[in-house]
Write a protein that holds these residues in place. Structure first.
Motif, PDB file in Angstrom:
ATOM      1  N   ALA A 148       0.810  -1.229   0.000  1.00 51.16           N
ATOM      2  CA  ALA A 148       0.000   0.000   0.000  1.00 51.16           C
ATOM      3  C   ALA A 148       0.840   1.275   0.000  1.00 51.16           C
ATOM      4  CB  ALA A 148      -0.954  -0.007   1.193  1.00 51.16           C
ATOM      5  N   GLY A 149       1.796   1.342  -0.898  1.00 48.54           N
ATOM      6  CA  GLY A 149       2.576   2.572  -1.046  1.00 48.54           C
ATOM      7  C   GLY A 149       3.684   2.765  -0.036  1.00 48.54           C
ATOM      8  N   ASN A 150       4.001   1.722   0.713  1.00 48.24           N
ATOM      9  CA  ASN A 150       5.084   1.798   1.691  1.00 48.24           C
ATOM     10  C   ASN A 150       6.024   0.620   1.517  1.00 48.24           C
ATOM     11  OD1 ASN A 150       4.207   3.966   3.814  1.00 48.24           O
ATOM     12  ND2 ASN A 150       2.384   2.777   3.304  1.00 48.24           N
ATOM     13  N   ILE A 151       7.308   0.849   1.867  1.00 48.05           N
ATOM     14  CA  ILE A 151       8.199  -0.293   1.978  1.00 48.05           C
ATOM     15  C   ILE A 151       8.058  -0.797   3.409  1.00 48.05           C
ATOM     16  CG2 ILE A 151      10.613  -1.006   2.055  1.00 48.05           C
ATOM     17  CD1 ILE A 151      11.105   0.755  -0.333  1.00 48.05           C
ATOM     18  N   VAL A 152       7.599  -2.035   3.555  1.00 40.63           N
ATOM     19  CA  VAL A 152       7.355  -2.536   4.899  1.00 40.63           C
ATOM     20  C   VAL A 152       8.520  -3.360   5.432  1.00 40.63           C
ATOM     21  CG1 VAL A 152       4.837  -2.481   4.736  1.00 40.63           C
ATOM     22  CG2 VAL A 152       6.069  -4.542   4.024  1.00 40.63           C
ATOM     23  N   GLU A 153       9.336  -3.875   4.508  1.00 43.31           N
ATOM     24  CA  GLU A 153      10.504  -4.619   4.974  1.00 43.31           C
ATOM     25  C   GLU A 153      11.577  -4.595   3.906  1.00 43.31           C
ATOM     26  OE1 GLU A 153       9.629  -8.378   6.712  1.00 43.31           O
ATOM     27  OE2 GLU A 153      11.723  -8.880   7.064  1.00 43.31           O
ATOM     28  N   THR A 154      12.832  -4.509   4.330  1.00 41.53           N
ATOM     29  CA  THR A 154      13.922  -4.571   3.370  1.00 41.53           C
ATOM     30  C   THR A 154      15.142  -5.191   4.029  1.00 41.53           C
ATOM     31  OG1 THR A 154      15.406  -3.250   1.990  1.00 41.53           O
ATOM     32  CG2 THR A 154      14.468  -2.142   3.884  1.00 41.53           C
ATOM     33  N   GLY A 155      15.978  -5.788   3.224  1.00 47.47           N
ATOM     34  CA  GLY A 155      17.164  -6.436   3.764  1.00 47.47           C
ATOM     35  C   GLY A 155      17.786  -7.352   2.737  1.00 47.47           C
ATOM     36  N   THR A 156      18.754  -8.152   3.146  1.00 48.24           N
ATOM     37  CA  THR A 156      19.324  -9.109   2.203  1.00 48.24           C
ATOM     38  C   THR A 156      18.251 -10.149   1.898  1.00 48.24           C
ATOM     39  OG1 THR A 156      20.132 -10.515   3.965  1.00 48.24           O
ATOM     40  CG2 THR A 156      21.661  -8.858   3.141  1.00 48.24           C
ATOM     41  N   THR A 157      18.283 -10.651   0.678  1.00 48.27           N
ATOM     42  CA  THR A 157      17.245 -11.581   0.237  1.00 48.27           C
ATOM     43  C   THR A 157      17.131 -12.759   1.201  1.00 48.27           C
ATOM     44  OG1 THR A 157      17.726 -10.962  -2.017  1.00 48.27           O
ATOM     45  CG2 THR A 157      16.481 -12.969  -1.710  1.00 48.27           C
ATOM     46  N   ARG A 158      18.280 -13.253   1.628  1.00 49.49           N
ATOM     47  CA  ARG A 158      18.252 -14.434   2.477  1.00 49.49           C
ATOM     48  C   ARG A 158      17.567 -14.129   3.809  1.00 49.49           C
ATOM     49  NH1 ARG A 158      20.814 -17.564   6.081  1.00 49.49           N
ATOM     50  NH2 ARG A 158      20.526 -19.780   5.633  1.00 49.49           N
ATOM     51  N   ASN A 159      17.938 -13.006   4.436  1.00 46.87           N
ATOM     52  CA  ASN A 159      17.308 -12.640   5.707  1.00 46.87           C
ATOM     53  C   ASN A 159      15.806 -12.495   5.572  1.00 46.87           C
ATOM     54  OD1 ASN A 159      19.530 -12.665   7.283  1.00 46.87           O
ATOM     55  ND2 ASN A 159      19.847 -10.450   7.317  1.00 46.87           N
ATOM     56  N   VAL A 160      15.393 -11.723   4.567  1.00 49.55           N
ATOM     57  CA  VAL A 160      13.969 -11.401   4.447  1.00 49.55           C
ATOM     58  C   VAL A 160      13.154 -12.650   4.106  1.00 49.55           C
ATOM     59  CG1 VAL A 160      12.264 -10.054   3.151  1.00 49.55           C
ATOM     60  CG2 VAL A 160      14.422  -9.005   3.841  1.00 49.55           C
ATOM     61  N   LEU A 161      13.679 -13.498   3.228  1.00 53.91           N
ATOM     62  CA  LEU A 161      12.899 -14.664   2.808  1.00 53.91           C
ATOM     63  C   LEU A 161      12.988 -15.819   3.807  1.00 53.91           C
ATOM     64  CD1 LEU A 161      13.393 -14.750  -1.063  1.00 53.91           C
ATOM     65  CD2 LEU A 161      11.686 -13.552   0.291  1.00 53.91           C
ATOM     66  N   LYS A 162      14.097 -15.895   4.533  1.00 50.10           N
ATOM     67  CA  LYS A 162      14.231 -16.987   5.504  1.00 50.10           C
ATOM     68  C   LYS A 162      13.620 -16.615   6.846  1.00 50.10           C
ATOM     69  CE  LYS A 162      16.640 -20.677   4.962  1.00 50.10           C
ATOM     70  NZ  LYS A 162      16.076 -21.991   4.581  1.00 50.10           N
ATOM     71  N   PHE A 163      13.828 -15.360   7.259  1.00 52.64           N
ATOM     72  CA  PHE A 163      13.334 -14.932   8.567  1.00 52.64           C
ATOM     73  C   PHE A 163      12.521 -13.652   8.424  1.00 52.64           C
ATOM     74  CE2 PHE A 163      17.635 -16.728   8.758  1.00 52.64           C
ATOM     75  CZ  PHE A 163      17.367 -17.913   9.423  1.00 52.64           C
ATOM     76  N   PRO A 164      11.377 -13.709   7.712  1.00 53.65           N
ATOM     77  CA  PRO A 164      10.599 -12.488   7.515  1.00 53.65           C
ATOM     78  C   PRO A 164      10.172 -11.907   8.863  1.00 53.65           C
ATOM     79  CG  PRO A 164       9.308 -14.422   6.933  1.00 53.65           C
ATOM     80  CD  PRO A 164      10.707 -14.888   7.151  1.00 53.65           C
ATOM     81  N   ALA A 165      10.329 -10.584   9.001  1.00 50.83           N
ATOM     82  CA  ALA A 165      10.012  -9.955  10.270  1.00 50.83           C
ATOM     83  C   ALA A 165       8.615  -9.338  10.260  1.00 50.83           C
ATOM     84  CB  ALA A 165      11.055  -8.886  10.593  1.00 50.83           C
ATOM     85  N   HIS A 166       8.271  -8.680   9.162  1.00 54.04           N
ATOM     86  CA  HIS A 166       6.987  -7.998   9.101  1.00 54.04           C
ATOM     87  C   HIS A 166       5.854  -9.017   8.905  1.00 54.04           C
ATOM     88  CE1 HIS A 166       3.850  -5.193   7.933  1.00 54.04           C
ATOM     89  NE2 HIS A 166       4.641  -4.204   8.330  1.00 54.04           N
ATOM     90  N   PRO A 167       4.755  -8.857   9.640  1.00 48.00           N
ATOM     91  CA  PRO A 167       3.641  -9.811   9.478  1.00 48.00           C
ATOM     92  C   PRO A 167       3.137  -9.916   8.034  1.00 48.00           C
ATOM     93  CG  PRO A 167       3.284  -8.435  11.401  1.00 48.00           C
ATOM     94  CD  PRO A 167       4.503  -7.898  10.728  1.00 48.00           C
ATOM     95  N   TYR A 168       3.219  -8.807   7.277  1.00 47.31           N
ATOM     96  CA  TYR A 168       2.779  -8.903   5.878  1.00 47.31           C
ATOM     97  C   TYR A 168       3.713  -9.798   5.082  1.00 47.31           C
ATOM     98  CZ  TYR A 168       1.867  -7.891   1.034  1.00 47.31           C
ATOM     99  OH  TYR A 168       1.611  -8.043  -0.306  1.00 47.31           O
ATOM    100  N   THR A 169       5.022  -9.612   5.266  1.00 54.28           N
ATOM    101  CA  THR A 169       5.981 -10.464   4.556  1.00 54.28           C
ATOM    102  C   THR A 169       5.752 -11.931   4.923  1.00 54.28           C
ATOM    103  OG1 THR A 169       7.523  -8.654   4.948  1.00 54.28           O
ATOM    104  CG2 THR A 169       8.404 -10.612   3.908  1.00 54.28           C
ATOM    105  N   GLN A 170       5.511 -12.160   6.206  1.00 51.98           N
ATOM    106  CA  GLN A 170       5.268 -13.543   6.648  1.00 51.98           C
ATOM    107  C   GLN A 170       4.039 -14.122   5.949  1.00 51.98           C
ATOM    108  OE1 GLN A 170       4.928 -12.962  10.881  1.00 51.98           O
ATOM    109  NE2 GLN A 170       7.136 -12.679  11.159  1.00 51.98           N
TER     110      GLN A 170
END
Lengths: 322, 333
Positions: free
Chosen positions: A229-251
């Motif tokens: 919705a027009g915001n970056i909610v999570e960013t990081g190295t691909t491995r971190n974000v995809l292996k250990f998503p922090a934001h509930p939306y990413t999860q």
């Protein structure tokens, strides 16, 4: 890593007859030199708008409302149309989702490429024609006869190869690829992505890969930014974000993508918010399973979760200052 | 017991030309495809654009007339069904289209759209039909308040729910899903699939599910068929196909799908070139030109037939040895 693109607190709105659509609401993003970064999100999350804002081509009735974009340390906000055009010519290139609408249907492939070469490098038409054939070979079209064909004679995969060739005519520092493989079948998608990875390495280009395909990001990007919705909610190295998503939306997004078996099917309840009547606080709050009181009042800022990983979520605020 | 069976199904579309509009050549969209779908089972067909998967579904639903082969529904040959028999069939087999933006009449309200099946096939009173429509809407996760709206007032996911409601209105035995989620975002896709699986279990639906999305097929299908250029190249249970893909095309197709997990390093098989056109003369094995295992003098001369290589796992390839299917991971019950 040297920074190539810096986007700071960017806001873009489309002034439509239905009201003001807030497409980007204070987005900050960095792209390093020669880095491949993925921008993922669902329809309407604003990922294409970021790409268009960077190249200064936000279409009417869109306007940049605030924020700053700089490339190679140069601030783009004060640039005139001509200056921006010159800037694009030398530093930037764009590839779109649908190659059949991006190519001129009444010009031969070779002539279109030659035209781009002539414009970008100031060389003669004859030289440019020769370079067109060479660039086709470089993007995997070894048959020189293709230069004499029209776009409709080529398949979707071939056309996308031509588009990549077109992007390479100016030796850009940044290539923005907006859903480059979404209209292609998976075996072709693999071919085109390999080609993109190959040429970006050879030409030392940074690539901003805009896509909704998380598998593609996982395989080809070093870093990733997730949009909602027009915001970056999570960013990081691909491995971190995809292996250990922090934001509930990413999860939620990741479990929706993985699908698994019938019994494992999980989905995010609800639908994406209306971008005309923005809600206060976190845009994901109405769908979030871990929503707190503060979420509907205060909009969360990107906060450091761990090294090379940031999330815009109140769960992490205060826990670890950035 | 099988509900649906196709035998050597064939669809050649003519390409006409010349003054007399005679057929000059044919697009062999579907060329001799045989499979059965058991009662209550979901059969998934995967393949790339132009492999003929949608055409098969359209032939089964009698939207187009096959140029050859037979279709048996509940033991009866329906290949030549028409008139009253066809109308009765239509109530028993339904379809959900890929694009919910073009498959709903924009000038009708949801109520009118969903009342149609009851009006045409069940001759219900208006009140009774309206009552049934509300129940239907609730089954697909919508509510009574949505009934008086027009399709344009809904999002893509909601429209697809309406299309699904229409398809299940008459409690059909068989539903053909043609890429029902490929125009939707992933989070909505998961919602729709969840709803589908639920409905399927409630009604004991038999389904043909066509998609190019391999993860979706793995999620919903009991058995899977892989298509290439109008031919079925491999069939087997979901577990067999995904644990032990045998046809070189299936292997390449699966390897081309990048995994979401960055730590999974798949073996990548890059296929040269693109899917050949199904027009005119084709090699004996349709995959010959792109196959990494192709053997000249065999694969371009003798057409490989689907054969059982163990545990019911069928492959149409000369290079796959007999017994290769014995390595399948058994089906979890």
């Amino acid at each position: 890593m040297e920074k190539l693109v810096e986007v700071e607190d960017l806001s873009v709105s489309y002034y439509s007859y239905r009201g003001v659509v807030h497409a980007l609401n204070g987005v900050s993003l960095e792209v390093g030199q020669q880095e491949t970064i993925g921008l993922v999100g669902e329809t309407g999350s604003g990922k294409s708008t970021i790409g268009l804002a960077i190249v200064g081509l936000i279409p009417n009735p869109g306007r940049v409302d605030g924020g700053k974009i700089s490339i190679d340390g140069e601030d783009l906000s004060g640039k005139s149309k001509d200056q921006m055009r010159e800037f694009r010519r030398t530093k930037l290139a764009l590839i779109f989702q649908d190659p059949s609408t991006a190519l001129n249907p009444v010009l031969r492939i070779g002539d279109q490429l030659a035209e781009a070469f002539a414009a970008k490098r100031g060389i003669s038409r004859k030289e440019a024609k020769k370079m067109a054939v060479d660039i086709l070979a470089e993007v995997g079209i070894s048959n020189p006869k293709v230069a004499n064909q029209y776009p409709h004679e080529l398949s979707g995969g071939m056309k996308q190869r031509v588009m990549i060739g077109m992007a390479l005519t100016g030796n850009p520092e940044l290539l923005i690829a907006d859903e480059p493989t979404s209209s292609l079948d998976v075996t072709l998608q693999a071919q085109i992505m390999e080609l993109l990875a190959d040429v970006s390495k050879k030409k030392q280009m940074a690539v901003l890969l805009i896509t909704h395909n998380i598998g593609v990001v996982s395989r080809y990007c070093e870093r990733v930014a997730v949009m909602y919705a027009g915001n970056i909610v999570e960013t990081g190295t691909t491995r971190n974000v995809l292996k250990f998503p922090a934001h509930p939306y990413t999860q939620g997004l990741l479990s929706a993508v993985k699908l698994g078996t019938r019994k494992q099917l999980t989905s995010i309840p609800g639908t994406v918010p209306d971008l005309i009547n923005l809600i206060p606080g976190c845009p994901f709050a109405p769908r979030c399973s871990r929503v707190m009181d503060v979420c509907s009042k205060v909009k969360p800022r990107l906060t450091k979760v761990k090294d090379d990983q940031y999330a815009a979520c109140h769960l992490y605020e205060g826990a670890m200052p950035a | 017991m099988s509900l649906l069976k196709t035998e050597d199904l064939q669809m050649y579309f003519p390409i006409r030309g010349g003054v007399l509009r005679r057929a000059k050549t044919y697009v062999r969209a579907v060329d001799g495809v045989s499979f059965t779908i058991e009662k209550g089972e979901t059969f998934g067909l995967v393949g790339e654009s132009g492999s003929g998967k949608t055409t098969i579904g359209r032939m089964i639903l009698k939207i187009i007339q096959p140029t050859g082969g037979k279709i048996y529904f509940d033991g009866v040959d329906i290949t030549k069904a028409k008139g009253k028999q066809l109308k009765q069939l239509r109530a028993r087999m339904q379809m959900v289209f890929q694009n919910p933006y073009s498959s709903l009449n924009p000038r009708k309200t949801v109520m009118q759209i969903l009342k149609d099946p009851f009006r045409i096939h069940r001759h219900l009173s208006n009140r009774e039909a309206e009552h049934r429509v509300i129940t239907l809407l609730e089954m697909v996760g919508l509510s009574a308040e949505h009934a008086q709206r027009y399709p344009y007032e809904f999002s893509g996911g909601q429209r697809q729910r309406i299309a699904i409601a229409r398809a299940i209105a008459l409690s059909p035995e068989f539903v053909f899903f043609d890429e029902p989620t490929s125009s939707l975002d992933v989070s909505v896709q998961a919602q729709i699939l969840k709803n589908l699986v639920q409905l399927q279990e409630t009604f004991g639906l038999t389904c043909l599910f066509v998609t190019h999305n391999i993860e979706v097929i793995q999620c919903v299908a009991d058995r899977v068929g892989v298509m290439y250029l109008g031919k079925l190249v491999e069939t087997g249970t979901n577990e067999a196909i995904f644990s032990n893909p045998l046809h070189p095309y299936t292997k390449a197709l699966f390897s081309a799908v990048p995994d979401v997990d960055p730590d999974v390093k798949k073996e990548r098989i890059m296929l040269p070139g693109e899917i050949t056109s199904a027009v005119g003369k084709l090699p004996a094995c349709r995959f010959f030109n792109r196959c990494p295992l192709a053997k000249e003098g065999l694969c371009d001369v003798v057409e490989p037939q689907l054969r059982d290589v163990g545990k019911g796992h069928m492959v149409a390839c000369h290079m796959v040895p007999d017994g290769a299917g014995l390595a399948d991971v058994p089906r979890a019950s």
